[in-house]
Design a protein around this motif. Structure first.
Motif, PDB file in Angstrom:
ATOM      1  N   PHE A 156       0.825  -1.204   0.000  1.00  0.00           N
ATOM      2  CA  PHE A 156       0.000   0.000   0.000  1.00  0.00           C
ATOM      3  C   PHE A 156       0.863   1.258   0.000  1.00  0.00           C
ATOM      4  O   PHE A 156       0.578   2.206  -0.732  1.00  0.00           O
ATOM      5  N   SER A 157       1.899   1.276   0.827  1.00  0.00           N
ATOM      6  CA  SER A 157       2.707   2.486   0.946  1.00  0.00           C
ATOM      7  C   SER A 157       3.551   2.777  -0.285  1.00  0.00           C
ATOM      8  O   SER A 157       3.766   3.939  -0.618  1.00  0.00           O
ATOM      9  N   VAL A 158       4.027   1.743  -0.956  1.00  0.00           N
ATOM     10  CA  VAL A 158       4.940   1.999  -2.075  1.00  0.00           C
ATOM     11  C   VAL A 158       4.288   1.904  -3.450  1.00  0.00           C
ATOM     12  O   VAL A 158       4.888   2.360  -4.428  1.00  0.00           O
ATOM     13  N   CYS A 159       3.088   1.341  -3.538  1.00  0.00           N
ATOM     14  CA  CYS A 159       2.445   1.196  -4.850  1.00  0.00           C
ATOM     15  C   CYS A 159       1.034   1.768  -4.896  1.00  0.00           C
ATOM     16  O   CYS A 159       0.738   2.605  -5.739  1.00  0.00           O
ATOM     17  N   VAL A 160       0.179   1.280  -4.014  1.00  0.00           N
ATOM     18  CA  VAL A 160      -1.234   1.644  -4.090  1.00  0.00           C
ATOM     19  C   VAL A 160      -1.442   3.133  -3.832  1.00  0.00           C
ATOM     20  O   VAL A 160      -2.060   3.835  -4.645  1.00  0.00           O
ATOM     21  N   MET A 161      -0.943   3.635  -2.727  1.00  0.00           N
ATOM     22  CA  MET A 161      -1.186   5.044  -2.402  1.00  0.00           C
ATOM     23  C   MET A 161      -0.499   5.999  -3.384  1.00  0.00           C
ATOM     24  O   MET A 161      -1.123   6.972  -3.812  1.00  0.00           O
ATOM     25  N   PRO A 162       0.754   5.751  -3.789  1.00  0.00           N
ATOM     26  CA  PRO A 162       1.325   6.626  -4.822  1.00  0.00           C
ATOM     27  C   PRO A 162       0.516   6.594  -6.122  1.00  0.00           C
ATOM     28  O   PRO A 162       0.356   7.622  -6.791  1.00  0.00           O
ATOM     29  N   GLY A 163      -0.011   5.420  -6.474  1.00  0.00           N
ATOM     30  CA  GLY A 163      -0.842   5.327  -7.667  1.00  0.00           C
ATOM     31  C   GLY A 163      -2.118   6.138  -7.516  1.00  0.00           C
ATOM     32  O   GLY A 163      -2.533   6.845  -8.444  1.00  0.00           O
ATOM     33  N   LEU A 164      -2.742   6.036  -6.350  1.00  0.00           N
ATOM     34  CA  LEU A 164      -3.950   6.819  -6.106  1.00  0.00           C
ATOM     35  C   LEU A 164      -3.645   8.311  -6.049  1.00  0.00           C
ATOM     36  O   LEU A 164      -4.439   9.129  -6.519  1.00  0.00           O
ATOM     37  N   ASP A 165      -2.501   8.659  -5.471  1.00  0.00           N
ATOM     38  CA  ASP A 165      -2.109  10.077  -5.419  1.00  0.00           C
ATOM     39  C   ASP A 165      -1.938  10.669  -6.819  1.00  0.00           C
ATOM     40  O   ASP A 165      -2.129  11.868  -7.015  1.00  0.00           O
ATOM     41  N   ALA A 166      -1.575   9.834  -7.780  1.00  0.00           N
ATOM     42  CA  ALA A 166      -1.376  10.301  -9.153  1.00  0.00           C
ATOM     43  C   ALA A 166      -2.697  10.446  -9.909  1.00  0.00           C
ATOM     44  O   ALA A 166      -2.737  11.092 -10.954  1.00  0.00           O
ATOM     45  N   ALA A 167      -3.753   9.858  -9.363  1.00  0.00           N
ATOM     46  CA  ALA A 167      -5.062   9.934 -10.019  1.00  0.00           C
ATOM     47  C   ALA A 167      -5.773  11.238  -9.643  1.00  0.00           C
ATOM     48  O   ALA A 167      -5.350  11.954  -8.727  1.00  0.00           O
ATOM     49  N   ARG A 168      -6.847  11.518 -10.340  1.00  0.00           N
ATOM     50  CA  ARG A 168      -7.684  12.651  -9.956  1.00  0.00           C
ATOM     51  C   ARG A 168      -8.203  12.393  -8.545  1.00  0.00           C
ATOM     52  O   ARG A 168      -8.553  11.259  -8.209  1.00  0.00           O
TER      53      ARG A 168
END
Length: 177
Positions: free
Chosen positions: A27-39
């Motif tokens: 979650f910390s290294v993939c999921v949340m950065p991915g979500l942060d990059a989304a609208r």
């Protein structure tokens, strides 16, 4: 048999702690950065769905049974006379409880509940503001949960690697022909 049971329980505890560490890590290294990059609105909707999906028997078993297995391993080590291993397994249990479970209950779940309450209309708060208030706090505490789970796993592995103390009886038994 108790010593073998203790070793099996320690191995299972280490694997379960590692599973939880990996869950938090991803979650910390993939999921949340991915979500942060989304609208922000898309990130909120995706995280709301993830939070619904995580409430399942497999995750609940992993999350809640892990400290019970670690505590059981500590008890089995104690019964087997493996005091150092018992202390290390006890530290694994306490580290997971204080560093992963407590923040989940006190911080991450309330943040998730606030995000779940954020409706389609935005409750008067723009999606970007909601996500900015949610993501850094949630991710920071999640990273801490992952770190503490790794430390707990290390304690379990230390317990597993800790040899049983030799007593006079064990030493005498080994020297007999």
């Amino acid at each position: 048999m108790t010593d073998k049971s203790a070793s099996i329980a320690l191995l299972l505890a280490a694997l379960m702690l590692g599973t939880m560490a990996g869950f938090f890590y991803a979650f910390s290294v993939c999921v949340m950065p991915g979500l942060d990059a989304a609208r922000p609105a898309a990130a909120i909707e995706a995280m709301q769905e993830i939070n619904r999906a995580v409430r399942n028997p497999v995750f609940f078993t992993s999350f809640f049974v892990t400290p019970a297995v670690a505590a059981g391993a500590a008890l089995l080590c104690w019964q087997a006379g493996r005091r150092r291993a018992a202390y290390a397994a006890g530290l694994a249990t306490l580290t997971y409880l204080a560093g992963a479970m407590a923040p989940t209950i006190v911080v991450n779940v309330p943040l998730n509940q606030a995000l779940a309450a954020y409706g389609d209309g935005g409750n008067g708060l723009p999606a970007a503001d909601m996500w900015r208030a949610y993501s850094p706090a949630w991710t920071g505490w999640n990273t801490a949960r992952g770190g503490f789970s790794i430390i707990a796993m290390a304690f379990a592995l230390l317990a597993l690697a800790t040899p049983a103390a030799h007593t006079r009886e064990t030493s005498a038994h080994k020297t007999r022909p």
